[in-house]
Design a protein around this motif. Structure first.
Motif, PDB file in Angstrom:
ATOM      1  N   LEU A   1       0.827  -1.211   0.000  1.00  0.00           N
ATOM      2  CA  LEU A   1       0.000   0.000   0.000  1.00  0.00           C
ATOM      3  C   LEU A   1       0.858   1.257   0.000  1.00  0.00           C
ATOM      4  CD1 LEU A   1      -2.770  -0.774   2.661  1.00  0.00           C
ATOM      5  CD2 LEU A   1      -2.651  -1.477   0.258  1.00  0.00           C
TER       6      LEU A   1
ATOM      7  N   ASN B   1       1.811   5.862  -2.467  1.00  0.00           N
ATOM      8  CA  ASN B   1       0.868   5.431  -1.439  1.00  0.00           C
ATOM      9  C   ASN B   1      -0.521   5.323  -2.071  1.00  0.00           C
ATOM     10  OD1 ASN B   1      -1.151   5.623   0.731  1.00  0.00           O
ATOM     11  ND2 ASN B   1       0.579   6.009   2.084  1.00  0.00           N
TER      12      ASN B   1
ATOM     13  N   GLU C   1      -3.311   4.119  -0.234  1.00  0.00           N
ATOM     14  CA  GLU C   1      -4.301   3.880   0.826  1.00  0.00           C
ATOM     15  C   GLU C   1      -5.630   4.592   0.547  1.00  0.00           C
ATOM     16  OE1 GLU C   1      -2.402   3.388   5.048  1.00  0.00           O
ATOM     17  OE2 GLU C   1      -1.266   4.906   3.940  1.00  0.00           O
TER      18      GLU C   1
ATOM     19  N   GLY D   1      -3.752  -2.013   6.887  1.00  0.00           N
ATOM     20  CA  GLY D   1      -4.210  -0.767   6.276  1.00  0.00           C
ATOM     21  C   GLY D   1      -5.381  -0.978   5.341  1.00  0.00           C
TER      22      GLY D   1
ATOM     23  N   ARG E   1      -9.474   0.655   5.679  1.00  0.00           N
ATOM     24  CA  ARG E   1     -10.119   1.385   4.580  1.00  0.00           C
ATOM     25  C   ARG E   1     -11.307   0.637   3.979  1.00  0.00           C
ATOM     26  NH1 ARG E   1      -8.697   6.796   3.333  1.00  0.00           N
ATOM     27  NH2 ARG E   1      -6.542   7.132   3.983  1.00  0.00           N
TER      28      ARG E   1
END
Length: 266
Positions: A139, A192, A194, A222, A226
């Motif tokens: 991620l 990233n 995310e 992570g 999410r």
């Protein structure tokens, strides 16, 4: 299994994509698409996709991304940018699916970079995926990842690693340097994905080895923060390749996940 090739137009040139189909005669079974790691290919998966599909009675599709396996190698002057996984998810995968007339909702099964690509595809095309299984996806970039990729560079330059990779790729240089240079490119430290995961609507199974040498468990945790419909499996005595280190555990967990979620889908 017969090796086939599909032609797509990408990066302003014609690109040939190597792929194999597993049990296509199982026409009503779930269709599993396997997305390989950063140095992977059709051959690098070995017999795991066949084992998995036979265990579940599924169909399978295994392919090598451009620059890998028997697919078209990178041009010598081709350098990948920070968005290289986004381009695979948003451009290559849809073009490949179109080229082979895959119009149903597949289940994506991705390892490492392939897991990240599966997540990015599901986020961009939330209604085009039945579900995803990811093994050790990335991620964001961690120090431990960069350190081990730097060690891989040294090994490639000083050991027989090019010859060993040559068993799985028509051009080991194409596969290795495309992957290695971008991961060690300083701007890539800011990569990233995310925030993009919020768009994922399908069920997700995220698995990672507790001893993963290329990332911490924050990578899969992570995802769960999410994407609330995520199931996590943290595997003991397992490194970056759960399907090689703990294949039976991976198969059982993934089969249970797919069967549970099939029963909930219309």
């Amino acid at each position: 299994m017969k090796t086939e090739f599909a032609s797509i137009r990408w990066r302003e040139r014609d690109v040939s994509i190597e792929y194999i189909r597993i049990a296509p005669e199982r026409t009503h079974a779930p269709h599993i698409v396997f997305l390989h790691e950063g140095l992977g290919s059709v051959a690098m998966w070995k017999d795991f996709p066949q084992q998995f599909c036979d265990a579940g009675g599924y169909r399978g599709l295994v392919f090598s991304r451009p620059a890998y396996g028997q697919s078209t190698p990178r041009d010598e002057d081709e350098r990948w940018d920070v968005d290289f996984m986004h381009r695979q998810a948003h451009e290559v995968l849809p073009a490949f699916f179109h080229a082979i007339d895959l119009h149903e909702k597949p289940w994506l099964f991705g390892h490492s970079d392939g897991g990240s690509i599966a997540l990015l595809y599901a986020a961009r095309f939330p209604h085009a995926v039945a579900g995803i299984v990811v093994l050790a996806p990335h991620l964001f970039v961690e120090d431990v990842t960069v350190a081990n990729i730097e060690e891989a560079r040294k090994a490639y330059e000083t050991t027989d690693l090019p010859q060993r990779l040559g068993k799985y790729h028509d051009s080991a240089d194409s596969a290795f340097w495309g992957w290695n240079r971008i991961w060690l490119h300083p701007p890539f430290r800011q990569w990233n994905i995310e925030a993009e995961l919020d768009a994922i609507q399908c069920p997700v199974l995220a698995m990672q080895g507790i001893d993963d040498e290329y990332g911490t468990l924050e990578q899969i945790r992570g995802i769960a923060r999410r994407v609330p419909q995520t199931q996590l499996v943290e595997i003991r005595d397992c490194g970056h390749s759960p399907h090689r280190d703990q294949p039976e555990n991976v198969i059982v967990a993934a089969l249970n996940f797919i069967e549970q979620n099939r029963s909930l889908q219309p």
